[in-house]
Design an enzyme around this catalytic site. Structure first.
Site, mmCIF file in Angstrom:
data_model
loop_
_atom_site.group_PDB
_atom_site.id
_atom_site.type_symbol
_atom_site.label_atom_id
_atom_site.label_comp_id
_atom_site.label_asym_id
_atom_site.label_seq_id
_atom_site.Cartn_x
_atom_site.Cartn_y
_atom_site.Cartn_z
ATOM 1 N N LYS A 79 1.065 -1.194 -0.016
ATOM 2 C CA LYS A 79 0.047 -0.091 -0.220
ATOM 3 C C LYS A 79 0.933 1.209 -0.009
ATOM 4 C CE LYS A 79 -2.481 0.728 4.132
ATOM 5 N NZ LYS A 79 -3.732 0.364 4.733
ATOM 6 N N ASP A 121 -6.577 -0.119 0.735
ATOM 7 C CA ASP A 121 -6.790 -0.501 1.511
ATOM 8 C C ASP A 121 -8.173 0.051 2.442
ATOM 9 O OD1 ASP A 121 -8.555 2.478 1.876
ATOM 10 O OD2 ASP A 121 -6.909 2.999 2.572
#
Length: 438
Positions: free
Chosen positions: A270, A289
């Site tokens: 991420k 996310d």
């Protein structure tokens, strides 16, 4: 009605549909902009075409100041007294930086049109959330900032980034606030270099400043860069060799550049994807996310959460691939608009008939902890009253659960800063996983 030129500023014709500073500088991409409300006396009249805020950012050799009306971006640069050289050349450099930083070569209005034709969900939010584009940031600053974003919210990330600058970068200059304000002068610090953050003692100092386990990640990442590339300053660019090397990742393929980023401490998929999108020109990359996952479930037919609540690599790839197929080459840019539109802090944004409103509370960034943000893109007026009542009840239940989880996470974060970390995950993360599995 034409906008009066603020004293000392230059004007760049640019409609808000191409760039909205009120959204772009507060939606969790960058954490160093200072934002000053302009006094009503300076505005003279409450007119939609009169700037209401001034935005400031300290670069290596100047502070850039921006204001915006509905159709014009006003800019100026302030230099230290010791700077010499041709004034016109310096002004041209500032304008070139603005065009590059905001990627003004990209026609955002045309992108919005393309996304609206391809995606009914985007079409519903396009008018309220106009002018949201990706910044092209310095890769080192972007990398360190998003290492700070792990298990964090924007207010705390901003505090950490400012602490880094104040502690490890000498002040460039001091500026008073905009005329008419009762605020005091403040110093402006550039972002520190890799060599400034690479020393072993940096870890202890950052822990004392409240960075927790991220302190070790920042120091070790900076040290890895310095060890691999040295510290000799390039006289032509003023970049350290490691900073210049990070910029070469822009020329690599997305997968190769991601592989390089994943080598650094504190960088997972991420965080790497945030850096790829926000500073390395990988416009198709979508950082995923749980918040983005919820948007994908609600609007794009993705399956629900896993039993553990964790974001597995397979699920991450599934969400990213699905959304990229909807939005195309600039999928990361489109994702940023939907992400911002779904944030609680932007609930009133764009509702004024004349000008976008500035969020009153910080937005969240991809990679941060959700602080009560409810999933789903806001589309007022599209749901029957009875359905709305049911959704509100469901939201209240989810909100209570989120509050309980966040309380545990905050307690865990406070504890973790006094305990050693295993480098794999934070104590707050582990508490959350246990709660989801309960």
């Amino acid at each position: 009605m034409a906008t009066a030129m603020p004293a000392g500023f230059r004007a760049l014709p640019l409609p808000i549909a191409q760039l909205s500073l009120a959204a772009v500088l507060k939606c969790g991409q960058s954490f160093r902009w200072s934002i000053f409300p302009l006094p009503p006396a300076e505005q003279r009249v409450l007119d939609a075409n009169v700037p209401t805020y001034e935005y400031r950012l300290c670069l290596r050799d100047r502070v850039v100041c921006l204001r915006q009306s509905m159709d014009t971006l006003f800019y100026r640069a302030v230099f230290p007294p010791t700077v010499s050289g041709d004034h016109q050349e310096r002004e041209a450099e500032t304008l070139a930086w603005i065009r590059d930083y905001f990627q003004l070569d990209v026609d955002l209005v045309d992108l919005y049109r393309q996304w609206s034709l391809a995606d009914p969900v985007f079409h519903r939010v396009r008018d309220r959330f106009e002018g949201i584009r990706m910044l092209r940031q310095d890769p080192f600053e972007n990398l360190i900032s998003f290492i700070c974003s792990s298990n964090n919210n924007i207010a705390r990330i901003t505090k950490m980034v400012k602490s880094l600058c104040f502690t490890y970068s000498p002040p460039l200059l001091t500026l008073p606030p905009p005329a008419g304000s009762d605020l005091t002068e403040e110093p402006y610090h550039p972002f520190p270099s890799p060599s400034a953050l690479a020393a072993p003692e940096v870890t202890a100092c950052l822990r004392a400043l409240g960075f927790g386990y991220r302190a070790d990640f920042i120091q070790k990442t900076a040290a890895m860069l310095v060890d691999a590339h040295g510290v000799t300053v390039n006289s032509e660019t003023t970049l350290e060799p490691s900073e210049a090397w990070l910029r070469t990742l822009r020329k690599m393929s997305t997968s190769d550049a991601r592989t390089e980023l994943l080598k650094f401490m504190g960088v997972g998929r991420k965080v790497a994807d945030c850096v790829l999108l926000m500073s390395l020109d990988k416009r198709e990359v979508i950082p995923v996310d749980t918040h983005v996952h919820q948007i994908a479930i609600k609007h794009y037919g993705l399956r629900g959460a896993t039993k553990t609540g964790a974001m597995s690599p397979k699920l991450y790839e599934e969400v990213s691939t699905k959304l990229a197929a909807v939005w195309g080459e600039y999928a990361g840019w489109a994702h940023s608009v939907l992400f911002t539109a779904d944030l609680k802090s932007f609930a009133s944004y764009g509702l004024s008939p004349s000008t976008p409103s500035t969020p009153s509370t910080p937005a969240l960034t991809p990679g941060s902890v959700s602080s009560g943000e409810s999933p789903g893109v806001a589309t007022p007026g599209s749901t029957p009253v009875s359905s709305k009542r049911k959704r509100m009840q469901s939201k209240r239940v989810r909100s209570k659960l989120v509050e309980m989880e966040e309380t545990l996470a905050q307690l865990a974060t406070a504890v973790e800063e006094t305990l050693p970390t295993d480098g794999d995950s934070s104590l707050a993360d582990r508490v959350k996983r246990r709660r989801r599995g309960a």
